[in-house]
Design a protein around this motif. Structure first.
Motif, PDB file in Angstrom:
ATOM      1  N   ASP A  25      -5.521  -2.159 -16.030  1.00  0.00           N
ATOM      2  CA  ASP A  25      -6.793  -1.669 -16.545  1.00  0.00           C
ATOM      3  C   ASP A  25      -7.650  -1.111 -15.413  1.00  0.00           C
ATOM      4  N   ALA A  26      -7.660  -1.799 -14.268  1.00  0.00           N
ATOM      5  CA  ALA A  26      -8.459  -1.327 -13.133  1.00  0.00           C
ATOM      6  C   ALA A  26      -7.892  -0.028 -12.566  1.00  0.00           C
ATOM      7  N   PHE A  27      -6.559   0.112 -12.520  1.00  0.00           N
ATOM      8  CA  PHE A  27      -5.967   1.372 -12.078  1.00  0.00           C
ATOM      9  C   PHE A  27      -6.339   2.508 -13.034  1.00  0.00           C
ATOM     10  N   GLY A  28      -6.279   2.232 -14.336  1.00  0.00           N
ATOM     11  CA  GLY A  28      -6.629   3.252 -15.314  1.00  0.00           C
ATOM     12  C   GLY A  28      -8.068   3.712 -15.167  1.00  0.00           C
ATOM     13  N   LYS A  29      -8.976   2.778 -14.944  1.00  0.00           N
ATOM     14  CA  LYS A  29     -10.386   3.134 -14.788  1.00  0.00           C
ATOM     15  C   LYS A  29     -10.616   3.904 -13.488  1.00  0.00           C
ATOM     16  N   ARG A  48     -11.834   9.711 -11.455  1.00  0.00           N
ATOM     17  CA  ARG A  48     -11.554  10.955 -10.730  1.00  0.00           C
ATOM     18  C   ARG A  48     -10.891  12.003 -11.627  1.00  0.00           C
ATOM     19  N   ALA A  49     -10.909  11.761 -12.946  1.00  0.00           N
ATOM     20  CA  ALA A  49     -10.316  12.677 -13.925  1.00  0.00           C
ATOM     21  C   ALA A  49      -8.871  12.999 -13.576  1.00  0.00           C
ATOM     22  N   MET A  50      -8.097  11.975 -13.222  1.00  0.00           N
ATOM     23  CA  MET A  50      -6.705  12.147 -12.826  1.00  0.00           C
ATOM     24  C   MET A  50      -5.783  11.452 -13.811  1.00  0.00           C
ATOM     25  N   GLN A  51      -4.594  12.003 -13.955  1.00  0.00           N
ATOM     26  CA  GLN A  51      -3.544  11.380 -14.749  1.00  0.00           C
ATOM     27  C   GLN A  51      -2.494  10.796 -13.803  1.00  0.00           C
ATOM     28  N   PRO A  52      -1.963   9.625 -14.089  1.00  0.00           N
ATOM     29  CA  PRO A  52      -0.945   9.035 -13.207  1.00  0.00           C
ATOM     30  C   PRO A  52       0.365   9.810 -13.277  1.00  0.00           C
ATOM     31  N   ALA A 112      -3.096   0.158  -1.730  1.00  0.00           N
ATOM     32  CA  ALA A 112      -2.903   1.526  -1.240  1.00  0.00           C
ATOM     33  C   ALA A 112      -1.509   2.044  -1.580  1.00  0.00           C
ATOM     34  N   GLU A 113      -0.522   1.184  -1.487  1.00  0.00           N
ATOM     35  CA  GLU A 113       0.852   1.583  -1.796  1.00  0.00           C
ATOM     36  C   GLU A 113       0.987   2.009  -3.255  1.00  0.00           C
ATOM     37  N   THR A 114       0.384   1.260  -4.156  1.00  0.00           N
ATOM     38  CA  THR A 114       0.475   1.598  -5.574  1.00  0.00           C
ATOM     39  C   THR A 114      -0.303   2.867  -5.890  1.00  0.00           C
ATOM     40  N   LEU A 115      -1.448   3.061  -5.246  1.00  0.00           N
ATOM     41  CA  LEU A 115      -2.221   4.282  -5.469  1.00  0.00           C
ATOM     42  C   LEU A 115      -1.449   5.514  -5.016  1.00  0.00           C
ATOM     43  N   THR A 137      -0.392   8.568  -7.619  1.00  0.00           N
ATOM     44  CA  THR A 137      -0.961   9.902  -7.432  1.00  0.00           C
ATOM     45  C   THR A 137      -0.009  10.870  -6.742  1.00  0.00           C
ATOM     46  N   GLY A 138       0.973  10.352  -6.017  1.00  0.00           N
ATOM     47  CA  GLY A 138       1.833  11.213  -5.218  1.00  0.00           C
ATOM     48  C   GLY A 138       1.117  11.793  -4.025  1.00  0.00           C
ATOM     49  N   SER A 139      -0.036  11.244  -3.700  1.00  0.00           N
ATOM     50  CA  SER A 139      -0.854  11.773  -2.605  1.00  0.00           C
ATOM     51  C   SER A 139      -0.943  10.780  -1.458  1.00  0.00           C
ATOM     52  N   SER A 140      -1.042  11.337  -0.250  1.00  0.00           N
ATOM     53  CA  SER A 140      -1.312  10.520   0.935  1.00  0.00           C
ATOM     54  C   SER A 140      -2.647  10.897   1.553  1.00  0.00           C
ATOM     55  N   ASP A 141      -3.466  11.623   0.799  1.00  0.00           N
ATOM     56  CA  ASP A 141      -4.779  12.050   1.280  1.00  0.00           C
ATOM     57  C   ASP A 141      -5.684  10.830   1.437  1.00  0.00           C
ATOM     58  N   PRO A 142      -6.062  10.480   2.664  1.00  0.00           N
ATOM     59  CA  PRO A 142      -6.871   9.264   2.873  1.00  0.00           C
ATOM     60  C   PRO A 142      -8.174   9.266   2.082  1.00  0.00           C
ATOM     61  N   ALA A 143      -8.831  10.422   1.992  1.00  0.00           N
ATOM     62  CA  ALA A 143     -10.117  10.473   1.288  1.00  0.00           C
ATOM     63  C   ALA A 143      -9.936  10.168  -0.194  1.00  0.00           C
ATOM     64  N   LEU A 144      -8.903  10.759  -0.799  1.00  0.00           N
ATOM     65  CA  LEU A 144      -8.645  10.501  -2.212  1.00  0.00           C
ATOM     66  C   LEU A 144      -8.269   9.052  -2.452  1.00  0.00           C
ATOM     67  N   LEU A 145      -7.359   8.536  -1.636  1.00  0.00           N
ATOM     68  CA  LEU A 145      -6.907   7.158  -1.818  1.00  0.00           C
ATOM     69  C   LEU A 145      -8.053   6.171  -1.600  1.00  0.00           C
ATOM     70  N   ASP A 146      -8.905   6.450  -0.626  1.00  0.00           N
ATOM     71  CA  ASP A 146     -10.058   5.575  -0.392  1.00  0.00           C
ATOM     72  C   ASP A 146     -11.010   5.599  -1.584  1.00  0.00           C
ATOM     73  N   SER A 147     -11.219   6.787  -2.149  1.00  0.00           N
ATOM     74  CA  SER A 147     -12.110   6.910  -3.303  1.00  0.00           C
ATOM     75  C   SER A 147     -11.554   6.141  -4.504  1.00  0.00           C
ATOM     76  N   LEU A 148     -10.253   6.314  -4.764  1.00  0.00           N
ATOM     77  CA  LEU A 148      -9.635   5.600  -5.871  1.00  0.00           C
ATOM     78  C   LEU A 148      -9.676   4.089  -5.650  1.00  0.00           C
ATOM     79  N   ALA A 149      -9.446   3.676  -4.407  1.00  0.00           N
ATOM     80  CA  ALA A 149      -9.484   2.244  -4.095  1.00  0.00           C
ATOM     81  C   ALA A 149     -10.875   1.674  -4.351  1.00  0.00           C
ATOM     82  N   GLU A 150     -11.909   2.429  -4.012  1.00  0.00           N
ATOM     83  CA  GLU A 150     -13.267   1.942  -4.239  1.00  0.00           C
ATOM     84  C   GLU A 150     -13.567   1.817  -5.727  1.00  0.00           C
TER      85      GLU A 150
END
Length: 211
Positions: free
Chosen positions: A22-26, A31-35, A49-52, A56-69
């Motif tokens: 549920d937290a991953f979905g939210k 960020r209006a993203m689909q898994p 971080a590994e699951t994100l 997402t298929g992304s290694s962009d630190p800014a995106l991953l940090d935003s999703l983690a927050e």
């Protein structure tokens, strides 16, 4: 009987799957993203971080940090409370407390929500200390390093200690540290390649740990 018992958390003591998904979905929705993979296919247990990155298929630190927050904002406020205790676990913890065994937690879950869950369940009394990758500075790289740190800091005798978990990764971390391992069969992992005997119920685990 083992003098020191180290437990994994997710998939071993609690079923946190619904709360985590549920937290991953939210987080993704914020960020209006689909898994890239269905949330139902997400493995429970790896670091956030590994699951994100997997979702997402992304290694962009800014995106991953935003999703983690976004994940943390939901999970650390109320989301963690949706975690469920596996049947028989309260009796397991009470039985071990009665033996006087030293019990510890060693989990890939972040330190803050781990402590919040223990407080929510009133389980602090059962565990002498809690270890998580982000409890240390710098952050520990993996569970193998975490167990090594725990064994050294608590001056445990590996011959009289054991790690209890639900995945082959848990088994590998225990093996790397010379710790016996107890595999539980009610969690998220399976042990087809190792031939590991899985304990089917917490009652079986009590008997194994206190024999």
């Amino acid at each position: 009987m083992f003098q020191s018992i180290i437990f994994d958390l997710d998939g071993t003591l609690i079923d946190s799957r619904a709360a985590i998904l549920d937290a991953f979905g939210k987080a993704l929705a914020a960020r209006a993203m689909q898994p890239l993979i269905a949330l139902s296919a997400v493995r429970i247990g790896p670091p956030l971080a590994e699951t994100l990155r997997e979702l997402t298929g992304s290694s962009d630190p800014a995106l991953l940090d935003s999703l983690a927050e976004h994940f943390k904002a939901h999970y650390d406020s109320t989301g963690y409370q949706a975690s469920e205790v596996f049947a028989g676990i309260p009796e397991l913890l009470e039985a071990l407390a009665a033996t006087g065994a030293r019990c510890f937690l060693a989990t890939n879950k972040r330190y803050l929500p781990t402590c919040l869950i223990l407080q929510h369940l009133r389980w602090q009394k059962y565990f002498e200390a809690v270890y998580a990758l982000d409890r240390e500075t710098p952050r520990l790289p993996d569970k193998t390093a975490m167990l090594a740190h725990l064994v050294a800091e608590q001056a445990l005798d590996a011959r009289n200690s054991i790690y209890v978990g639900d995945t082959p990764e848990d088994e590998a971390a225990a093996d790397a540290n010379g710790l016996p391992f107890a595999a539980v069969g009610w969690g998220y992992g399976s042990f087809p390649a190792t031939g590991m005997r899985c304990l089917a119920t917490p009652r079986e685990l009590i008997a194994f740990l206190t024999q």
